[in-house]
Design a protein around this motif. Structure first.
Motif, PDB file in Angstrom:
ATOM      1  N   THR A 136      -6.288 -23.259  39.652  1.00 13.21           N
ATOM      2  CA  THR A 136      -6.217 -22.095  38.780  1.00 13.21           C
ATOM      3  C   THR A 136      -7.590 -21.455  38.601  1.00 13.21           C
TER       4      THR A 136
ATOM      5  N   LYS B 249     -13.679 -18.443  35.613  1.00 12.34           N
ATOM      6  CA  LYS B 249     -13.581 -19.903  35.576  1.00 12.34           C
ATOM      7  C   LYS B 249     -12.722 -20.374  36.724  1.00 12.34           C
TER       8      LYS B 249
ATOM      9  N   ARG C 284     -11.203 -24.173  38.736  1.00 15.50           N
ATOM     10  CA  ARG C 284     -11.071 -25.623  38.759  1.00 15.50           C
ATOM     11  C   ARG C 284     -10.626 -26.029  40.163  1.00 15.50           C
TER      12      ARG C 284
ATOM     13  N   SER D  77     -10.624 -32.240  37.207  1.00 17.19           N
ATOM     14  CA  SER D  77     -10.402 -31.736  35.859  1.00 17.19           C
ATOM     15  C   SER D  77     -11.604 -30.981  35.317  1.00 17.19           C
ATOM     16  N   TYR D  78     -12.653 -30.849  36.118  1.00 18.35           N
ATOM     17  CA  TYR D  78     -13.869 -30.166  35.666  1.00 18.35           C
ATOM     18  C   TYR D  78     -13.756 -28.668  35.923  1.00 18.35           C
ATOM     19  N   ASP D  79     -14.178 -27.860  34.957  1.00 16.62           N
ATOM     20  CA  ASP D  79     -14.146 -26.408  35.096  1.00 16.62           C
ATOM     21  C   ASP D  79     -15.527 -25.868  35.446  1.00 16.62           C
ATOM     22  N   TYR D  80     -15.553 -24.958  36.377  1.00 14.07           N
ATOM     23  CA  TYR D  80     -16.779 -24.264  36.748  1.00 14.07           C
ATOM     24  C   TYR D  80     -16.731 -22.847  36.187  1.00 14.07           C
ATOM     25  N   TRP D  81     -17.897 -22.389  35.714  1.00 13.86           N
ATOM     26  CA  TRP D  81     -18.001 -21.070  35.101  1.00 13.86           C
ATOM     27  C   TRP D  81     -19.034 -20.217  35.807  1.00 13.86           C
TER      28      TRP D  81
END
Length: 117
Positions: free
Chosen positions: A33, A96, A98, A103-107
């Motif tokens: 996502t 954002k 993933r 489970s880590y989100d990048y921004w």
């Protein structure tokens, strides 16, 4: 990991349109996502719109009917088309992502959008 670079922010008159782009450093086919969030001064960051790898979308109530999120895996880019913009859309917009299986989100670093009357 993935780096995200937003672009397309700027000044727009109320009622106008703007398209934001978020370029990923790796193929978006490996990303689950992806989403656009925004943060106005003094407010918490909030979801604007999200899109899954398969193309399913989700919008905040404030964005429904006015904003459209899309992704182009070939261009490693996710877009946010914003129409009929309102003063309250003024915020820093963040992308954002993933990665699949993580489970880590990048921004991204964010891009400023300012709507004036």
């Amino acid at each position: 990991q993935v780096q995200l670079v937003e672009s397309g922010g700027g000044l727009v008159q109320a009622g106008g349109s703007l398209r934001l782009s978020c370029l990923a450093s790796r193929s978006t086919s490996s990303i689950g996502t992806m989403g656009w969030y925004r943060q106005a001064p003094g407010k918490q960051r909030e979801l604007v719109a999200a899109i899954t790898r398969g193309g399913s979308t989700n919008y905040a109530d404030s964005a429904k009917g006015r904003f459209t999120i899309s992704r182009d895996n070939a261009k490693k880019t996710v877009y946010l088309q914003m129409n009929s913009m309102k003063l309250e859309d003024t915020a820093v917009y963040f992308c954002k992502a993933r990665l699949l299986g993580f489970s880590y989100d990048y921004w991204g670093q964010g891009t400023q959008v300012t709507v004036f009357s």
